[in-house]
Enzyme design. Sequence first.
Site, short mmCIF file in Angstrom:
data_model
loop_
_atom_site.label_atom_id
_atom_site.label_comp_id
_atom_site.label_asym_id
_atom_site.label_seq_id
_atom_site.Cartn_x
_atom_site.Cartn_y
_atom_site.Cartn_z
N PRO A 181 0.82 -1.21 0.00
CA PRO A 181 0.00 0.00 0.00
C PRO A 181 0.86 1.26 0.00
O PRO A 181 0.40 2.34 -0.31
CB PRO A 181 -0.80 -0.10 1.31
CG PRO A 181 -0.61 -1.49 1.80
CD PRO A 181 0.65 -2.00 1.21
N ASP B 40 -8.04 1.15 -24.72
CA ASP B 40 -8.36 1.11 -23.29
C ASP B 40 -8.50 2.50 -22.69
O ASP B 40 -7.87 3.45 -23.15
CB ASP B 40 -7.20 0.43 -22.52
CG ASP B 40 -7.20 -1.07 -22.70
OD1 ASP B 40 -8.25 -1.62 -23.09
OD2 ASP B 40 -6.16 -1.68 -22.47
N GLU C 75 3.11 -7.70 8.19
CA GLU C 75 3.41 -6.26 8.06
C GLU C 75 4.38 -5.99 6.92
O GLU C 75 4.81 -4.85 6.73
CB GLU C 75 4.02 -5.75 9.38
CG GLU C 75 3.11 -5.90 10.60
CD GLU C 75 1.75 -5.25 10.39
OE1 GLU C 75 0.74 -5.92 10.63
OE2 GLU C 75 1.72 -4.08 9.94
N1 LIG Z 1 -3.14 -2.81 -1.14
C1 LIG Z 1 -2.26 -3.70 -0.60
N2 LIG Z 1 -2.35 -4.24 0.61
C2 LIG Z 1 -1.32 -5.10 0.90
C3 LIG Z 1 -1.12 -5.79 2.09
C4 LIG Z 1 -0.03 -6.60 2.21
BR1 LIG Z 1 0.25 -7.55 3.83
C5 LIG Z 1 0.90 -6.75 1.20
C6 LIG Z 1 0.73 -6.07 0.01
C7 LIG Z 1 -0.39 -5.24 -0.12
S1 LIG Z 1 -0.87 -4.27 -1.46
#
Ligand SMILES: Nc1nc2cc(Br)ccc2s1
Length: 247
Positions: free
Chosen positions: A89, A173, A116
């Site tokens: 994220p 697209d 994490e």
């Molecule tokens: N939107 C995203 N959430 C996550 C959570 C984790 Br744990 C690993 C990668 C991603 S990409």
Amino acid sequence: MRIDIISIFPEYFAPLGVSLIGKARERGILDVHLHQLRDWTHDVHRTVDDTPYGGGPGMVMKPDPWGEAVDEVLAADPQARPRIVVPTPSGVPFTQRLAMEYAAEPWLLFTPARYEGIDSRVMAEYGSRLRVDEVSIGDYVLAGGEAAVLVMVEAVGRLLPGVLGNAHSAVDDSFAPGAMENLLEGPVYTKPPEWRGHRVPEILLSGHHGRIARWRRDEALRRTARNRPELLAALDPERLDKHDRAV
Ligand SMILES: Nc1nc2cc(Br)ccc2s1
């Protein structure tokens, strides 16, 4: 294109065996290799995580299994260098433009984490000699990176030459560079011409291709203004003609 994916849930990627991507693999356009991260652990519990230094919630993925796994994947072709993609994220936005950039790469290595995340020293280790991208598919948190890899592999795989049939070109697209770049797609219709009292817009039955193109652009502008006004605001004013501005 070769794609390697290291994960503690390789079974998560069964969908890559069906539909468009599955057919691309059968035809040799895409070569996907799945790896179980736990195969590079050496304890009876096949441990891949531990508590975070400095305290805090959750667990962090240990560096050793990842380092051994990535080393072994790299050894598959010592003359080549994959681009490493780390779903997180906290990464740069995954966009159609980045998907096109990845589609031009001969080899991608995806490292979806759980918990994490992965001990930060792992990507520091490889970042000194390989392209390592931290990439986000959106501002929300998943339970792991596997779903993000599925999204990216589909977005990239469909751009590979020969994957999309002649009926559709990725050039059309939404977000693809070109006349409709960064506009959302407008509404689409097919037979019958009337369905439960809803008629297809007459312009689409008119056969006037110029007018139809104009109508489609107007509908794309309207939908973009409604759903993604920031995309419209970001458009180069040079790309909007007098008629566009009146929509
Ligand atoms: N939107 C995203 N959430 C996550 C959570 C984790 Br744990 C690993 C990668 C991603 S990409």
